[in-house]
Design a protein around this motif. Structure first.
Motif, short mmCIF file in Angstrom:
data_model
loop_
_atom_site.label_atom_id
_atom_site.label_comp_id
_atom_site.label_asym_id
_atom_site.label_seq_id
_atom_site.Cartn_x
_atom_site.Cartn_y
_atom_site.Cartn_z
N SER A 42 30.52 56.87 62.34
CA SER A 42 30.68 58.07 63.15
C SER A 42 31.66 57.92 64.30
O SER A 42 32.02 58.91 64.93
CB SER A 42 29.31 58.47 63.72
OG SER A 42 28.38 58.67 62.67
N LEU A 43 32.08 56.68 64.59
CA LEU A 43 33.04 56.46 65.67
C LEU A 43 33.64 55.08 65.51
O LEU A 43 32.95 54.15 65.08
CB LEU A 43 32.33 56.57 67.04
CG LEU A 43 33.22 56.74 68.27
CD1 LEU A 43 33.89 58.12 68.25
CD2 LEU A 43 32.39 56.60 69.55
N VAL A 44 34.93 54.96 65.84
CA VAL A 44 35.60 53.65 65.89
C VAL A 44 36.20 53.51 67.28
O VAL A 44 36.91 54.39 67.75
CB VAL A 44 36.70 53.53 64.83
CG1 VAL A 44 37.40 52.17 64.94
CG2 VAL A 44 36.12 53.71 63.43
N GLN A 45 35.87 52.38 67.95
CA GLN A 45 36.41 52.13 69.28
C GLN A 45 37.44 51.02 69.22
O GLN A 45 37.22 50.00 68.55
CB GLN A 45 35.29 51.72 70.24
CG GLN A 45 34.16 52.73 70.36
CD GLN A 45 32.92 52.31 69.60
OE1 GLN A 45 32.90 52.36 68.37
NE2 GLN A 45 31.89 51.90 70.32
N LEU A 46 38.55 51.22 69.90
CA LEU A 46 39.60 50.21 70.02
C LEU A 46 39.94 50.03 71.49
O LEU A 46 40.00 51.01 72.24
CB LEU A 46 40.87 50.63 69.28
CG LEU A 46 40.81 50.89 67.77
CD1 LEU A 46 42.17 51.34 67.27
CD2 LEU A 46 40.35 49.65 67.03
N ILE A 55 38.03 56.85 68.27
CA ILE A 55 38.55 57.56 67.11
C ILE A 55 37.39 58.25 66.41
O ILE A 55 36.42 57.61 65.99
CB ILE A 55 39.25 56.60 66.14
CG1 ILE A 55 40.40 55.89 66.85
CG2 ILE A 55 39.76 57.34 64.91
CD1 ILE A 55 40.99 54.74 66.06
N ASP A 56 37.49 59.58 66.30
CA ASP A 56 36.45 60.39 65.65
C ASP A 56 36.82 60.55 64.18
O ASP A 56 37.71 61.32 63.84
CB ASP A 56 36.39 61.76 66.33
CG ASP A 56 35.28 62.64 65.76
OD1 ASP A 56 34.76 62.31 64.67
OD2 ASP A 56 34.93 63.64 66.40
N PRO A 57 36.13 59.83 63.27
CA PRO A 57 36.51 59.91 61.85
C PRO A 57 36.19 61.27 61.23
O PRO A 57 36.78 61.63 60.21
CB PRO A 57 35.67 58.80 61.20
CG PRO A 57 34.53 58.58 62.13
CD PRO A 57 35.03 58.89 63.50
N PHE A 58 35.27 62.04 61.84
CA PHE A 58 34.97 63.36 61.30
C PHE A 58 36.13 64.32 61.53
O PHE A 58 36.40 65.20 60.71
CB PHE A 58 33.72 63.95 61.97
CG PHE A 58 32.48 63.12 61.79
CD1 PHE A 58 32.37 62.20 60.76
CD2 PHE A 58 31.42 63.24 62.66
CE1 PHE A 58 31.22 61.42 60.60
CE2 PHE A 58 30.27 62.49 62.51
CZ PHE A 58 30.17 61.57 61.48
N ALA A 59 36.85 64.13 62.64
CA ALA A 59 37.95 65.03 62.98
C ALA A 59 39.31 64.46 62.61
O ALA A 59 40.20 65.19 62.17
CB ALA A 59 37.92 65.35 64.48
#
Length: 376
Positions: A42-46, A55-59
């Motif tokens: 549901s979310l990737v943080q860098l 980073i919002d993978p849904f959008a």
């Protein structure tokens, strides 16, 4: 914690180009498995040393552009306990990794007992990480400002933490030990469970049920799975295991009896009572000859000589672990000691060929284990 929220595919692509020259990135993921039936990334943080990105993978759509960074060994990717992150990155985005630094593994090689990120950050950086969103539903949208702040904090300190841990590993001559484990962890992939038991039989307490109780549990479990799937809700949020076990051990006589079951509210009894009772009736209707039963455990002949050999290896391993300041199970797990006991290697080269044995373990404890085997 300052951050940029990425929710457009074109911005994700341009971010990857911007980060190409970065020597290292802190990385984390958030999934929705605690609250939802369908676990999903549901979310990737860098985080670089100076900036944080969510980073919002849904959008933002496909995460394939991240492969440019993740596959490049020149860009070090810093995770804390990367195991599950790597599994869902593989499952949900087909992303593999090269160039890993895992701060949990690094801390274990330094003899740390408390291996949670909060504990390690507090000890090595003197900072306290927030905890209030550890159980948040990361699939909900929009994310609150507090959730975004929490997520950015998870990776913001990883570059500095990596520096402290790496320096400590170098000082103790253990960096190459940790790097061997980093390389092994890079190979982590998503795999479906190969447990052949029916899922309902994994419920804690199922072994105490009679065969008829198991039949009831099977039907009630299937009912709960169906509701959870329909509502995209974690199964425990539909109804807890204790309620299933109670109804399996002592089936209710009708809808009116359901509110007396632990954790089964009057509202749920009104909304789903007929379905629950239908599952109970199906369990009661299973013919005696078709009732589920636990398979008999295979009988094993004890090998007393092997047991004595493994016990000696365990004692030797524990002594070395104490000298090194490492957890004994981390230094070499008991299952690996059993493989060594069966193989009875006589040289470091033969020891290194035993299933599960790492090169760093041969270096750290190999001589002691071989001497122990010679004595036995």
């Amino acid at each position: 914690m300052d951050h940029e929220y990425i929710e457009r595919p074109e911005r994700l692509a341009s971010l990857v180009e911007e980060l190409r020259g970065e020597p290292l990135l802190g990385v984390d993921t958030e999934a929705a498995g605690y609250h939802r039936f369908f676990d999903r990334m549901s979310l990737v943080q860098l985080s670089t040393r100076t900036a944080n990105y969510l980073i919002d993978p849904f959008a933002a759509g496909e995460l394939a552009p991240l492969g440019t960074l993740f596959h490049d060994p020149a860009v070090e990717k810093i995770f804390h306990d990367a195991d599950y992150d790597l599994r869902i990155l593989d499952r949900d985005a087909g992303l593999r990794l090269s160039g890993l630094f895992d701060t949990q593994i690094a801390a274990a090689f330094l003899g740390e007992k408390q291996l949670g990120l909060g504990s390690i950050v507090e000890k090595y950086l003197g900072l306290k990480l927030p905890k209030e969103f550890q159980r948040a539903d990361w699939a909900e949208r929009p994310l609150s400002a507090g959730m975004k702040e929490y997520a950015a904090t998870d990776t913001a300190h990883l570059p500095d933490l990596r520096d402290r841990l790496r320096a400590a590993l170098e000082e103790r001559g253990r960096l190459h030990w940790a790097q061997e484990e980093f390389l092994r962890r890079e190979q982590t992939r998503w795999t479906e469970s190969d447990d052949t038991r029916e899922a309902y039989m994994k419920v804690k307490g199922a072994r105490d049920l009679t065969p008829r109780g198991l039949a009831l549990l099977r039907e009630l479990y299937a009912w709960r799975e169906g509701v959870a799937r329909e509502r995209d809700q974690a199964t425990f949020r539909v109804l807890g295991n204790q309620a299933l076990l109670e109804m399996s051990a002592s089936p209710p006589g009708g809808v009116r009896d359901l509110p007396s079951v632990t954790g089964l509210s009057e509202g749920l009894a009104q909304r789903r009572g007929r379905d629950i009772m239908e599952a109970v009736r199906r369990g009661l209707a299973v013919p005696e000859a078709e009732l589920p039963r636990w398979p008999r455990s295979p009988r094993f002949e004890r090998d007393l000589e092997l047991e004595a050999r493994v016990e000696s290896l365990r004692d030797a391993r524990t002594r070395v672990a104490d000298q090194l300041g490492l957890d004994a199970g981390f230094l070499i797990p008991r299952a690996t000691l059993e493989e060594i006991g069966k193989a009875r290697p006589t040289t470091p080269e033969a020891l290194a060929q035993v299933p599960g044995v790492r090169r760093w373990q041969v270096e750290a404890v190999g001589d002691t284990l071989l001497k122990t085997l010679r004595k036995k």
